[in-house]
Enzyme design. Structure first.
Site, PDB file in Angstrom:
ATOM      1  N   SER A 108      -0.794   5.196  -9.614  1.00 47.82           N
ATOM      2  CA  SER A 108       0.036   6.389  -9.460  1.00 47.82           C
ATOM      3  C   SER A 108      -0.645   7.440  -8.594  1.00 47.82           C
ATOM      4  O   SER A 108      -1.872   7.606  -8.639  1.00 47.82           O
ATOM      5  CB  SER A 108       0.337   6.987 -10.837  1.00 47.82           C
ATOM      6  N   LYS A 254      11.349   2.024  -6.331  1.00 48.83           N
ATOM      7  CA  LYS A 254      11.382   1.906  -7.793  1.00 48.83           C
ATOM      8  C   LYS A 254      12.404   2.883  -8.369  1.00 48.83           C
ATOM      9  O   LYS A 254      12.400   4.062  -8.034  1.00 48.83           O
ATOM     10  CB  LYS A 254       9.996   2.202  -8.368  1.00 48.83           C
ATOM     11  N   HIS A 278      12.637   4.506 -15.443  1.00 51.48           N
ATOM     12  CA  HIS A 278      11.374   5.214 -15.686  1.00 51.48           C
ATOM     13  C   HIS A 278      11.000   5.193 -17.166  1.00 51.48           C
ATOM     14  O   HIS A 278      10.522   6.180 -17.734  1.00 51.48           O
ATOM     15  CB  HIS A 278      11.452   6.658 -15.184  1.00 51.48           C
ATOM     16  N   ASP A 309      11.296  -3.074 -14.737  1.00 55.96           N
ATOM     17  CA  ASP A 309      10.394  -2.498 -15.731  1.00 55.96           C
ATOM     18  C   ASP A 309      11.208  -1.764 -16.777  1.00 55.96           C
ATOM     19  O   ASP A 309      12.320  -1.323 -16.528  1.00 55.96           O
ATOM     20  CB  ASP A 309       9.341  -1.597 -15.089  1.00 55.96           C
ATOM     21  N   GLY A 311      10.760  -1.708 -21.349  1.00 56.69           N
ATOM     22  CA  GLY A 311      11.012  -2.420 -22.594  1.00 56.69           C
ATOM     23  C   GLY A 311      10.275  -3.724 -22.783  1.00 56.69           C
ATOM     24  O   GLY A 311      10.489  -4.414 -23.786  1.00 56.69           O
ATOM     25  N   ILE A 312       9.380  -4.093 -21.865  1.00 58.00           N
ATOM     26  CA  ILE A 312       8.658  -5.366 -21.989  1.00 58.00           C
ATOM     27  C   ILE A 312       7.599  -5.246 -23.082  1.00 58.00           C
ATOM     28  O   ILE A 312       6.675  -4.444 -22.987  1.00 58.00           O
ATOM     29  CB  ILE A 312       7.990  -5.758 -20.663  1.00 58.00           C
ATOM     30  N   GLY A 332       4.195  -0.779 -18.523  1.00 59.10           N
ATOM     31  CA  GLY A 332       3.600   0.550 -18.575  1.00 59.10           C
ATOM     32  C   GLY A 332       3.004   0.858 -19.934  1.00 59.10           C
ATOM     33  O   GLY A 332       1.799   0.747 -20.144  1.00 59.10           O
TER      34      GLY A 332
END
EC number: 1.4.3.26
Length: 396
Positions: A108, A254, A278, A309, A311-312, A332
């Site tokens: 980031s 993204k 996000h 991306d 909820g994984i 994340g």
């Protein structure tokens, strides 16, 4: 060190909650307003089922793929997240863990470690930027990333300011000085492991963002950079095209949730898009990213790489996303909980958990490779898919 190992991402989260000061942990779970979207990101995966094969499983399975030209040993890469003050190693520790497990590091522009140090730890690093400060400021930031050796650029468009969180916004101080340390000490002293880790370095958590300044300089405080981002008008599609051309290399957009935006991204010449809200920190009430993935993937086909991306938590979640059209997923919160639980080893632990889950799901589905996955492997309930940005029949 046996007690340092954990079996699931959920256990990593539990340990992170026990080991971090309340204000630090709250920054990891924070989401917009009621938290509808962040909850749906996780819950939506539980609505999907598998169509397993009982015969034909192979004894070895290939999890490897490529993301924007980078070979990865599993379809999971590190999503860029800001100011990783959960551990003194921060982004450098995460980069080393990603390198050790053969995957890409996303860094980031709000990170607490300089890009040069991170790329030294993992040459497969994508640098992330927001549309912040206008073209001149972005050009300087991008050029520094190029000089440092970043192999891809990620432009995040799915973050907006949340005007209210039902559980309260994270209490992040403007800077870490003696006054702040004294104010936070009653909270920090109840988490001796976390406090001792930083005490050994003789440095408090760093709340500056060095990648928004010149190389070798400390960079502005987090909130100064955040304020600049808030004051910058949002980008146009022409701005995105300009930035892609300026970078001239692998380029990911993204935050794409709509079919029409995905098609515009293709027209803008991007290399990849990430279907993302996000992590629930954007507009609350936005559907889970996995609900939007099938329509977006079908709309762009193989014109660009599609990632997801949000909820994984398990390897089976990764398999569901890949089967429904994702090249790979970005994680994340999962790796941040691992970092909080056990530093670099904790991040490696999380990646190992996901790898094991992917392998088990492939075996159950009777596939030898992640490239064999398809929508036929997934039970998708009626009404699950959200085809946002598609004209309704009455509009056609």
């Amino acid at each position: 060190m046996a007690e340092a190992w954990f079996e699931t991402v959920a256990i990593a989260q539990q340990r992170a909650k026990r080991r971090l000061p309340k204000s630090v942990y709250s920054s990891l779970i924070a989401a917009s307003e009621k938290g509808i979207t962040v909850a749906d990101n996780v819950a939506a995966f539980s609505e999907l089922g598998f169509a397993p094969h009982v015969i034909g499983a192979t004894d070895k399975r290939d999890l490897s793929t490529t993301v924007m030209g980078q070979e990865v040993s599993l379809p999971v890469i590190i999503s860029p997240t800001g100011v990783q003050a959960v551990d003194p190693g921060g982004e450098v520790a995460v980069a080393r863990a990603a390198a050790a497990r053969g995957t890409v590091m996303g860094l980031s522009s709000f990170a607490s470690k300089p890009i040069e140090e991170v790329i030294a730890a993992n040459p497969k690093t994508f640098f992330q930027v927001y549309w912040q400060g206008g073209r001149d400021a972005l050009a300087e930031r991008v050029e520094r990333a190029r000089q440092a050796g970043a192999v891809g650029l990620v432009v995040t468009t799915d973050w907006t300011f949340s005007h209210g969180r039902d559980w309260g916004s994270p209490k992040i101080p403007e800077e870490m000085n003696l006054k702040t340390i004294l104010r936070l000490s009653p909270e920090a002293i109840t988490r001796p492991r976390w406090l001792w880790k930083f005490a050994k370095t003789l440095r408090p958590p760093d709340l500056r963002v060095p990648n928004q300044g010149r190389r070798g300089e400390p960079g502005p405080p987090f909130f100064a950079a955040y304020g600049e981002w808030m004051a910058t008008p949002p980008p146009t599609w022409e701005d995105i095209g300009w930035l892609r051309e300026l970078w001239g290399g692998p380029f990911m957009l993204k935050g794409v949730m709509r079919v029409d935006d995905a098609k515009r991204a293709v027209d803008a010449g991007v290399s990849a898009i990430s279907v993302s809200n996000h992590g629930g920190n954007n507009l609350d009430g936005t559907p889970a990213s996995i609900r939007a993935l099938p329509a977006v993937s079908a709309a762009v086909g193989d014109q660009v790489e599609v990632l997801l991306d949000g909820g994984i938590r398990r390897g089976s979640d990764v398999v569901k996303a890949v089967a429904l059209g994702a090249r790979a997923v970005m994680i994340g919160r999962a790796y941040l909980w691992g970092l909080a639980a056990n530093g670099q080893a904790g991040v490696e632990n999380v990646l190992d958990i996901l790898r094991g889950g992917i392998d088990s799901a492939l075996m159950g589905l009777g596939h030898a490779s992640v490239h064999d996955l398809s929508p036929a492997d997934i039970l998708v309930p009626t009404g699950f898919i959200r085809d946002l940005g598609v004209p309704s029949r009455r509009d056609v």
